[in-house]
Design a protein around this motif. Structure first.
Motif, PDB file in Angstrom:
ATOM      1  N   LYS A 157      -4.302  -2.935  -3.673  1.00 48.51           N
ATOM      2  CA  LYS A 157      -4.634  -2.811  -2.254  1.00 48.51           C
ATOM      3  C   LYS A 157      -3.374  -2.855  -1.417  1.00 48.51           C
ATOM      4  CE  LYS A 157      -9.084  -5.085  -2.977  1.00 48.51           C
ATOM      5  NZ  LYS A 157      -8.968  -5.958  -4.156  1.00 48.51           N
ATOM      6  N   ARG A 158      -2.336  -2.339  -1.986  1.00 54.67           N
ATOM      7  CA  ARG A 158      -1.044  -2.252  -1.311  1.00 54.67           C
ATOM      8  C   ARG A 158      -0.536  -3.580  -0.788  1.00 54.67           C
ATOM      9  NH1 ARG A 158      -2.575   3.294   1.467  1.00 54.67           N
ATOM     10  NH2 ARG A 158      -2.623   4.437  -0.464  1.00 54.67           N
ATOM     11  N   SER A 159      -0.891  -4.597  -1.480  1.00 56.43           N
ATOM     12  CA  SER A 159      -0.342  -5.877  -1.046  1.00 56.43           C
ATOM     13  C   SER A 159       0.965  -6.117  -1.794  1.00 56.43           C
ATOM     14  CB  SER A 159      -1.337  -6.998  -1.324  1.00 56.43           C
ATOM     15  OG  SER A 159      -1.253  -7.356  -2.674  1.00 56.43           O
ATOM     16  N   SER A 160       1.515  -7.252  -1.573  1.00 56.36           N
ATOM     17  CA  SER A 160       2.823  -7.533  -2.142  1.00 56.36           C
ATOM     18  C   SER A 160       2.765  -7.513  -3.662  1.00 56.36           C
ATOM     19  CB  SER A 160       3.274  -8.903  -1.654  1.00 56.36           C
ATOM     20  OG  SER A 160       3.866  -9.616  -2.697  1.00 56.36           O
ATOM     21  N   THR A 161       3.826  -7.072  -4.261  1.00 57.60           N
ATOM     22  CA  THR A 161       3.854  -7.032  -5.713  1.00 57.60           C
ATOM     23  C   THR A 161       4.578  -8.251  -6.279  1.00 57.60           C
ATOM     24  OG1 THR A 161       5.760  -5.593  -5.534  1.00 57.60           O
ATOM     25  CG2 THR A 161       3.656  -4.556  -6.034  1.00 57.60           C
ATOM     26  N   SER A 162       4.560  -9.332  -5.548  1.00 56.34           N
ATOM     27  CA  SER A 162       5.124 -10.560  -6.105  1.00 56.34           C
ATOM     28  C   SER A 162       4.215 -10.996  -7.240  1.00 56.34           C
ATOM     29  CB  SER A 162       5.202 -11.654  -5.052  1.00 56.34           C
ATOM     30  OG  SER A 162       3.936 -12.217  -4.859  1.00 56.34           O
TER      31      SER A 162
END
Lengths: 718, 618
Positions: free
Chosen positions: A398-403
């Motif tokens: 969902k295009r959130s952070s890839t941390s």
């Protein structure tokens, strides 16, 4: 002194486990497999079989810090080679405190992965004195504080951490421990101390030698008599009884020498060699102490045999000692020799640490580094690359952070939050069962974030889930099938972010670098092309000047469109990006002339504001590289430049020859030197002004927020 | 019989294995959680005591063997070495002990403060990063040091210099009511316009505030509208207004104008992060009492914040303010650390450092220097060794009385060294016949020879030695630094003796008496006992007419440099692992040092064959 240790390692693990148990999740909690000195041997044996059976191995580590100075953080204006230099600096200066290794094996019966998370506490001690230089490492206070916040157990690390030797150190130790003394034993006559007869100057020495000669002769004669008459109680004068003890050494009668000074011992050694053909002086290194013996040998051949035995004995002992000192590197060797797929999350720094701590000192260029890494670890996958490169995964995320932690909770909600399977969920999650010693759980959660072992486990889960989204069906997966050969993974294999900020990717197989696939990550703004030839480095200017003021100041002299943007490195230094490469040398020449003439006009010159204080230095981009390559790390850039030994105030580069040389040196830059690129940069002009005035280093908020995550991830290895 | 009695006497108190039974002293351990309480206690103990002993635990001391202060160091190079260590390593424990000596009784109050630098303001202060030597950490671990307690709960601090810098960055409002000065230059038109505009705004705002309070409008909408129109804000519970200013001149003007309102208005300066002024904020108070209340509040808040920033440095400030004599075992090391962590970055010059230190701690005693007053003790370097030496040789009973009682729990053992220093100091005073009372009365003159010892002794550790020492040590000689030559580039693993025999007969200069010792595995020092020979040797090394075995050595790579090159290596910060590579680099750089400072005083060190032994076990 050292009988009781007051460190609450168990208490911490327990409290972590408890707090987790009483909080929201019903998942069974047991701690990770923590490995310290005391259980390393047994854990290594287990790990060997786990790794051998594994489909892939996830790794992660915790370090004492990330950047040795604020200006060593990752910048937008870092060229490819500079980025590597920054990674190199970090890996060389900081220590690894924890190393997480988590082998994952697909169990086709259970239709689930079996994970064995291991958390190794690592601490380099000087167990074998290699040279007189001390082991030293840097700690970044913010990183230490961060680890403390997550209850990192420093005591376990320093008291009980596993030590290691790099390959280079091991070779050195071999040279030192095995060869020289072995030579001494086999060829005693070549030993310097042996050949030079001690001059018997003092009366005491002469008397001592005579006495020893007599004593050894008596002992030998006694021995020969006893051999005929059978073993008898020895009659030794009382005072010498303490110092000479008859023992058996390698099935031969021997005299153990005790309580002599080293001078006396060398006299005895001399006497033995000079006067007794059938006696041999042996120095025997035991576990902790060394024993001095005079051994009786039947014949010359027996003597040679004895020396050979002593030598092998010594070598075996040294070998064991070295083997023990290699310690944690056995794990690295295991990962390398088993040729398994290694999975990490944003792991360039981790890999660099592995290289510098366990393989060899880091080479000076990224290309050499990459080829060396590829030799030892032929297949590495970075989950951050995977998550950003694939569109389906992007959508999933969902295009959130890839941390790591956000990827984990989005892709593996069942494991992360202990949700039971949602019936409506149309996409089944890959199941992971965790085994720690005798305990097993299919929805395990230790809750111990920022423990390397747990982070490795999360990385592995994210990878397994990502594979499933990429269309790799583990249920059809046969044990013989090798993930490293999987074609769906091939295009992501062996790619690492050299710098996440710029999306600069390096290919471990070829050393080629590329920008992130455009459009793959919709959130990120496309990177602007930077012409490094057009960049001027300025430092040591009056502290009240902000980057935007410097920009204005230069624009007043070189024209309003001369400067594209300015970019603060720290409070003492800025980059100035000019629109044309000539402007760099123009500026440098102008500065030089202004500083040399001391008339009133030069004081009225618009640039005089910048040169105020007389400590303003200016140079081209190459100087930045020189400064970054230095092993020194001062907190402020201006201090660093001084410490590196830059004496001049203005670097002059007027010759065209040099420029053409410059071009050949970095063909990629010149490739970017197209009119379009310049056009593009120019069009960004206004935006840059805004950026400068807000004194922000980065282009927009989104990237900024990304950076924050990135920074946290980098300081913490999230 | 005697043994029996002894055993009975001690048997109840101590475990039979403990050799240091008398030193099982209990030390109060201080961390973040009990810092403020302990600080009060410490304050009262300090004011009741005559002396203060300190002892520091750092994360390391020297990176390479030659980085350690050795007897061939001049005060300048010794200082440069400790300066590097102080800047590089971190202080983790600061043990401090106020104590009083009365007769043979010592009353001591030992504290051990656990420190950890926290970058709370995210400014890289007190330190961005620090180095650790693993050997130091493992040694601390062996003593049961609790690293978790230290890192989780250690007290942070800022040095005096850092506090000033932090205040600028913190950008806290500063009360301006008391700092109004008359403006120097006549007002311009723009100034007048500015003043009139602000004046009317303030009047308006003030009036509306007082009106609204009297009328008690409760309508939220009206209130928020008022706020919008008048630009009024709240400062705590009081109304306030912000006057934007563009220059310091305008701040001045605004303040002058505000003077007529000072009855019930408090002006605050809102600084920018860079140190300038962003705005002036005016807070309206309801009465004179209310105004003084606000001022007190502001002052308290500032003090609270300062305290928080200073952290552990408060202890240092207390000791400094008390002007009490400070006793330490390794003064040069300890005080360079104290200066760099709590006062300001260490200056480049040793004299500047000593002057700065003098102003903060006027009386400093070095127990190891005082030990030298007793006699030739080349091997008594550690405190326990010194204590047992004194015990065996002198009858000087010292009875220790500790405020925190006997040892109850093993966690209290850290920082005991500081109690040993008190004990040793008291014993030394008794042996050297120094009555502690006289130190106070005559302002330290009795101990003049010992106070601030490193002024004279740094490096020259063998100073008070004279002839008649044991057979194996020759009497130390005073050697001019000019007569020293550094040699490197010889074969690996060459011993000093072998090097000396190689040099002997290789050239005429070696026909006179000379000596060689190794500094580290790469470099040796050559000392000529006859003047001018060193220069002759250096000239030979630089000339093209080298012959014989010396030329062979030179062709193998032998190089030589004078003492100035060594000094330059130290001052340029060329701390390579091997002294040889540092000297290589130093001789490659132009000699700027001696040009700028042509009359460098001829320094002297004490040469003693004992040195060879010391260096070998480095």
């Amino acid at each position: 002194m050292n009988t009781t240790r007051h460190w609450p390692q168990r208490a911490f693990i327990l409290s972590r486990a408890l707090s987790r148990a009483f909080s929201d999740t019903p998942s069974p909690t047991f701690p990770l497999k923590h490995v310290t000195r005391s259980n390393f041997e047994s854990a290594l044996v287990e790990l060997r079989s786990h790794v051998r059976a594994a489909d892939f191995v996830a790794i992660d580590m915790e370090m004492t810090g990330v950047t040795s100075a604020p200006w060593r953080e990752s910048f937008e204006f870092d060229r490819f080679d500079i980025r590597y230099l920054k990674v190199k600096d970090s890996a060389e200066k900081f220590a690894v405190l924890q190393f997480g290794v988590c082998p994952f094996r697909w169990d086709s019966l259970k239709q689930s992965f079996i994970a064995h998370p291991h958390n190794f506490f690592v601490f380099a001690r000087q167990e074998i004195p290699l040279d007189r230089t001390s082991y030293e490492f840097l700690c970044q206070t913010t990183s230490m504080d961060f680890l403390a916040k997550y209850q990192f157990d420093f005591n376990a690390c320093i008291h009980e951490g596993i030590s290691y030797l790099s390959r280079g150190q091991e070779d050195e130790a071999r040279k030192r421990l095995i060869s020289p003394k072995g030579d001494q034993l086999t060829h005693p006559s070549h030993n310097l101390r042996e050949t030079t007869d001690l001059p018997l100057v003092r009366v005491a020495d002469v008397l001592f030698t005579e006495r020893m000669k007599k004593r050894l002769g008596e002992w030998r004669d006694d021995l020969l008599q006893n051999r005929v008459g059978g073993p008898q109680e020895e009659k030794v004068p009382d005072d010498l009884n303490q110092q000479f003890r008859t023992v058996f050494f390698k099935m031969r009668p021997a005299l153990s020498l005790d309580g002599f000074t080293s001078h006396q011992l060398s006299l005895i050694r001399m006497v033995t060699r000079k006067h007794f053909k059938d006696l041999t002086y042996v120095c025997f290194n035991g576990e902790s102490t060394s024993e001095e013996l005079v051994v009786y040998t039947d014949s010359e051949s027996d003597k040679a045999r004895l020396m050979e035995e002593v030598k092998t004995d010594h070598q075996r002992r040294a070998e064991m000692k070295i083997n023990a000192a290699v310690g944690f590197r056995h794990v690295i060797d295991l990962l390398s020799s088993e040729n398994k797929l290694i999975v990490g999350h944003n792991c360039i720094l981790d890999i660099a640490h592995v290289h510098s701590k366990f393989l060899a000192p880091l080479p000076s260029t990224a290309e050499e580094f990459v080829s060396c890494v590829n030799k030892y670890f032929p297949s590495i996958i970075d989950t951050k690359i995977l998550l950003n490169a694939d569109y389906t995964l992007q959508r999933k995320m969902k295009r959130s952070s890839t941390s790591l932690s956000s990827a984990f909770s989005l892709l593996c909600p069942e494991i992360a939050h202990g949700f039971t399977r949602n019936v409506l969920s149309y996409e089944p999650c890959v199941k992971v069962e965790v085994h720690v010693d005798e305990m097993r759980s299919s929805n395990w959660n230790s809750g111990a974030k920022h423990e390397a072992g747990y982070d490795a486990f999360m990385t592995g889960c994210v990878f397994a889930q990502a594979c499933s989204h990429l269309g790799i069906d583990f249920q059809l997966h046969s044990p013989s099938e090798n993930l490293t050969q999987n074609e769906k993974l091939q295009k992501h294999m062996n790619l690492l972010y050299l710098s996440w900020i710029n999306g600069d990717i390096i290919d471990l197989r070829t050393g080629n670098r590329s920008a992130e696939l455009s459009g793959s990550n919709m959130i990120r703004k496309p990177y602007r092309k930077i012409l490094f030839k057009n960049i001027l480095l300025l430092w040591g200017f009056p502290s009240k000047l902000k980057p935007s003021m410097i920009r204005d100041c230069i624009c007043k002299t070189l024209g309003p469109t001369s400067v594209i943007c300015t970019y603060g490195i720290d409070q003492t230094a800025v980059f100035v990006q000019f629109s044309k490469a000539e402007l760099v040398s123009d500026f440098l020449n102008l500065k030089e002339t202004l500083e040399q003439s001391n008339d009133a006009i030069s004081h009225l010159h618009p640039l005089s504001q910048l040169l105020e204080g007389g400590n303003t230095h200016a140079a081209s981009y190459e100087t930045y590289k020189e400064i970054c390559a230095s092993p020194i790390s001062k907190v402020l850039f201006a201090d660093q430049a001084e410490a590196v030994g830059i004496k001049w105030k203005t670097e002059l580069l007027p010759s065209d020859k040099e420029e053409s040389h410059d071009n050949t040196r970095s063909h990629l830059e010149s490739a970017m030197d197209s009119p379009q690129a310049v056009e593009k940069s120019k069009s960004r002009n206004t935006e840059d002004v805004v950026n400068d005035s807000s004194n922000k280093r980065f282009c927009d908020d989104i990237i900024d927020s990304f950076l924050k995550v990135e920074k946290i991830r980098r300081t913490t290895n999230l | 019989m005697v043994i029996l009695i002894r055993r009975r006497f001690f048997g109840t108190k101590i475990s039979p294995n403990s050799h240091r039974h008398k030193l099982q002293w209990s030390v109060k351990q201080v961390t973040k959680s009990n810092f403020s309480d302990s600080l009060q206690e410490f304050k009262s103990h300090l004011s009741a005591s005559e002396f203060v002993a300190v002892s520091l635990q750092n994360t390391g001391s020297f990176s390479a063997p030659w980085n350690r202060v050795s007897s061939f160091d001049s005060p300048e190079t010794a200082y440069l070495k400790v300066r590097r260590a102080a800047e590089r390593f971190q202080l983790l424990q600061f043990a401090i002990c106020p104590f009083t000596i009365s007769g043979s009784k010592v009353t001591a109050h030992p504290y051990n403060f656990h420190l950890f630098p926290r970058d709370e303001l995210n400014t890289g202060m007190p330190s961005y990063s620090f180095s650790c030597q693993t050997s130091y950490l493992t040694a601390m671990a062996r003593q049961g040091f609790d690293f978790n307690a230290c890192i989780y709960d250690g007290i942070s601090y800022l040095s005096r210099a850092q506090e000033l810098a932090a205040k600028v960055r913190m950008a806290n409002p500063i009360n301006l009511n008391h700092v109004v000065e008359a403006s120097s230059s006549p007002p311009t038109v723009a100034d007048t316009v500015f003043v009139e505009r602000v004046k009317s705004r303030i009047k308006h705002w003030k009036k509306s505030c007082t009106d609204s309070t009297s009328k008690k409008i409760d309508d939220a909408l009206v209130k928020s509208l008022q706020k919008l129109v008048l630009g009024g804000e709240q400062y705590g519970s009081r109304p306030c207004m912000t006057i934007d200013v563009c220059s310091e001149r305008q701040v001045q003007l605004a303040l002058e104008m505000l003077r007529e309102f000072f009855d019930d208005l408090v002006a605050l300066k809102i600084p920018t992060k860079g140190g300038g002024t962003q705005a002036v904020r005016v807070v309206l108070t309801s009465s004179k009492e209310d105004k003084s209340l606000l001022e007190r509040e502001l002052q308290n808040a500032e003090e609270e914040q300062n305290k928080k920033m200073r952290g552990f440095r408060e202890v240092i400030e207390l000791v400094s303010a008390s002007q009490k004599p400070v006793v330490s075992h390794n003064t040069l090391n300890d005080f360079s650390v104290i200066h760099s962590k709590f006062i300001a970055p260490l200056p480049l010059d040793v004299n500047e450092f000593l002057n700065s230190l003098q102003s903060i701690f006027p009386h400093i005693f070095d127990v190891s220097h005082m030990m030298k007053g007793i006699g030739p003790l080349e091997n008594v370097t550690s405190i326990p060794a010194a204590v047992s030496y004194l015990k065996n040789r002198f009858f000087a009973p010292v009875e220790m009385e500790l405020s925190h009682g006997a040892l109850l729990d093993e966690s209290k053992i850290h920082g005991r060294t500081v109690v040993r220093i008190c004990y040793l100091f008291a014993k030394l005073c008794s042996v050297l016949k120094i009555t502690p009372g006289s130190i106070q009365s005559s302002d330290g003159k009795v101990l003049d020879g010992y106070a601030n010892a490193f002024r004279s002794c740094s490096g020259n550790s063998e100073e008070s030695l004279d002839g008649g020492i044991r057979i194996w040590t020759n009497s130390p000689r005073k050697v001019d630094c000019k007569d020293l030559v550094f040699l490197w580039g010889f074969r690996n693993r060459l011993s000093a003796g072998m090097l000396k025999s190689l040099l002997q007969g290789s050239h005429d200069v070696f026909s006179e008496e000379f000596d060689v010792c190794l500094v580290d595995k790469s470099c040796a020092i050559l000392v000529f006992f006859h003047p001018n020979l060193s220069q002759a040797f250096l000239d030979v090394m630089n000339s093209e007419e080298i012959s014989g075995s010396l030329s062979e050595l030179v062709s193998e790579g032998l190089r030589a440099a004078d003492y100035d090159t060594y000094k330059r290596a130290c001052s340029l910060g060329l701390w390579e692992t091997d002294l040889a590579s540092s000297l290589d680099k130093a001789s490659a750089t132009p000699d700027r040092l001696s040009q700028s400072d042509p009359e460098t005083k001829p320094a002297e060190i004490y040469w003693c064959n004992d040195l060879i032994i010391n260096l070998d076990d480095l």
